[in-house]
Design a protein around this motif. Sequence first.
Motif, short mmCIF file in Angstrom:
data_model
loop_
_atom_site.label_atom_id
_atom_site.label_comp_id
_atom_site.label_asym_id
_atom_site.label_seq_id
_atom_site.Cartn_x
_atom_site.Cartn_y
_atom_site.Cartn_z
N SER A 121 -12.01 -6.04 5.55
CA SER A 121 -11.35 -6.89 4.55
C SER A 121 -9.97 -7.30 5.05
CB SER A 121 -11.23 -6.17 3.20
OG SER A 121 -10.50 -6.95 2.27
N THR A 122 -9.92 -8.41 5.78
CA THR A 122 -8.64 -8.97 6.20
C THR A 122 -7.85 -9.44 4.99
OG1 THR A 122 -9.68 -9.66 8.26
CG2 THR A 122 -7.56 -10.68 7.71
N ARG A 123 -8.54 -9.93 3.97
CA ARG A 123 -7.86 -10.40 2.76
C ARG A 123 -6.96 -9.32 2.18
NH1 ARG A 123 -7.71 -9.65 -2.54
NH2 ARG A 123 -9.19 -7.94 -2.26
N SER A 124 -7.40 -8.06 2.18
CA SER A 124 -6.60 -6.99 1.61
C SER A 124 -5.26 -6.86 2.32
CB SER A 124 -7.35 -5.66 1.70
OG SER A 124 -8.48 -5.66 0.87
N VAL A 125 -5.25 -7.07 3.63
CA VAL A 125 -4.01 -6.95 4.40
C VAL A 125 -3.11 -8.17 4.15
CG1 VAL A 125 -3.04 -6.82 6.72
CG2 VAL A 125 -5.08 -5.49 6.13
N VAL A 126 -3.72 -9.36 4.16
CA VAL A 126 -2.94 -10.58 3.95
C VAL A 126 -2.33 -10.59 2.55
CG1 VAL A 126 -3.04 -13.10 3.83
CG2 VAL A 126 -4.29 -11.89 5.62
N PHE A 127 -3.15 -10.32 1.55
CA PHE A 127 -2.64 -10.29 0.18
C PHE A 127 -1.66 -9.15 -0.02
CE2 PHE A 127 -2.74 -9.43 -4.40
CZ PHE A 127 -2.52 -10.70 -4.90
N GLY A 128 -1.92 -8.02 0.64
CA GLY A 128 -1.07 -6.85 0.48
C GLY A 128 0.33 -7.01 1.04
N ALA A 129 0.58 -8.10 1.79
CA ALA A 129 1.94 -8.35 2.28
C ALA A 129 2.85 -8.87 1.19
CB ALA A 129 1.88 -9.36 3.44
N LEU A 130 2.29 -9.31 0.06
CA LEU A 130 3.11 -9.76 -1.06
C LEU A 130 3.75 -8.56 -1.75
CD1 LEU A 130 1.46 -12.36 -0.55
CD2 LEU A 130 1.37 -12.68 -3.02
N PRO A 131 4.90 -8.76 -2.40
CA PRO A 131 5.48 -7.68 -3.21
C PRO A 131 4.62 -7.40 -4.44
CG PRO A 131 6.69 -9.72 -3.54
CD PRO A 131 5.72 -9.99 -2.44
N ASN A 132 4.77 -6.21 -4.99
CA ASN A 132 4.11 -5.83 -6.25
C ASN A 132 2.59 -5.85 -6.14
OD1 ASN A 132 6.75 -5.81 -7.52
ND2 ASN A 132 6.58 -8.05 -7.59
N THR A 133 2.08 -5.53 -4.95
CA THR A 133 0.64 -5.44 -4.74
C THR A 133 0.27 -4.01 -4.37
OG1 THR A 133 0.87 -6.06 -2.40
CG2 THR A 133 0.48 -7.84 -3.98
N GLY A 134 -1.02 -3.80 -4.14
CA GLY A 134 -1.50 -2.48 -3.74
C GLY A 134 -2.02 -1.68 -4.92
N PRO A 135 -2.37 -0.42 -4.70
CA PRO A 135 -2.89 0.42 -5.77
C PRO A 135 -1.89 0.60 -6.91
CG PRO A 135 -3.32 1.42 -3.63
CD PRO A 135 -2.39 0.27 -3.39
#
Length: 387
Positions: free
Chosen positions: A182-196
């Motif tokens: 899931s490359t999307r998880s890494v790309v989206f996870g670069a935004l603030p206020n993301t993740g678990p």
Amino acid sequence: MTIEWNPSPGPTLGVEWEVQLIDAQTRMLRQDAATVMAGLPGLAESGEHPKMRHELMQSTVEVVTGICGTVAEAKADLDVTMKELQRTAEPHGIVLAGAGTHPMSDWRDAKMAPSQRYSELVEQIQWPARRLQTYAVHVHVGLRDETRVMPVINALAVYLPHFLGLTASSPFWSGIDTGLASTRSVVFGALPNTGPPPGLPDWTHFEQYMDTQLRAGTIRTIKEVWWDIRPHPDFGTVEVRIADAVPTFREIGMVAALAQCLVQLFDSQLDRGYRLPVRSQWVVRDNKWRATRYGLDAIVITDDAGATAPLRDEIYELLRELEPIAWRLGCANELAVASEVLECGASYERQRAVYGRYADLTSVVDALVTEFAEDRFILTESGRHRG
């Protein structure tokens, strides 16, 4: 700070599916969402559609359901809207596909949707937002009151690798194999206020957390908290946001069924006074990374002492546990698709199998377009899971 919760009458469902606009000839992304949506029937005077929305990039249309009672109802709702989108897109030489990323298109060619909110977002976040040409599926499940919300979210966080492993569909990025499921998880996870989600114990702590974030200027609204699972007070739902966009309606039903069954399980356990499952934050984050990297082949951590097990085995056990609940909710057939994914391969595996056979990313896009249009898995001999 008080955040009002709009109660839901039981485990209602809402699904949001971010869809790729693909050029029928070149198989590259088309940055034409504004053109396509302008031609839709049923537009309001504002130009908005009740079941379709712009996303950040013009290569994306988000198709959403109304409030549904069952997974079958949600799928039927999506199907009507998707057929409308297909009819409108076809004269423009555009076909549709679902995956967390487009295998070939370069994010630098993306065009932003015409929205002041999105312009402000890109101005604030810069490069991480400009490259956000990614696609997800979000599932909302209703809860009766706010006292249940954080315990249910914390319990759902235990199953982030299950959701991500089954839906991972983004092994390619701008023409290369990233080595990730899931490359999307890494790309989206670069935004603030993301993740678990951060493991807040109750609604009062959530209110305090949001109040602090707002006073600090970290966010302007609680809608800018993009956790993998988050509360949506206006809808009265918990929103599962971890899933990559998937290529087929069958997989959409699977994600919705898994979310609805888990929320129903936890809600009933709270009624009986049970303590819901919870993991330390390091375990939740590490397991998400393992599913991001290895997908269904991840070895996940099963307790805070560091015990591990194959994710595939954990999913099989979960499906057996949820089967009686799925029958009661009327989504047993949709939940059973997860077993098919374990056998045939998640989308990231199917895409790599096609590329392994043809050594051509255009063929991968062809397969995604076919899977979307025909609601079936494209399998090659090397794409079948052999255990």
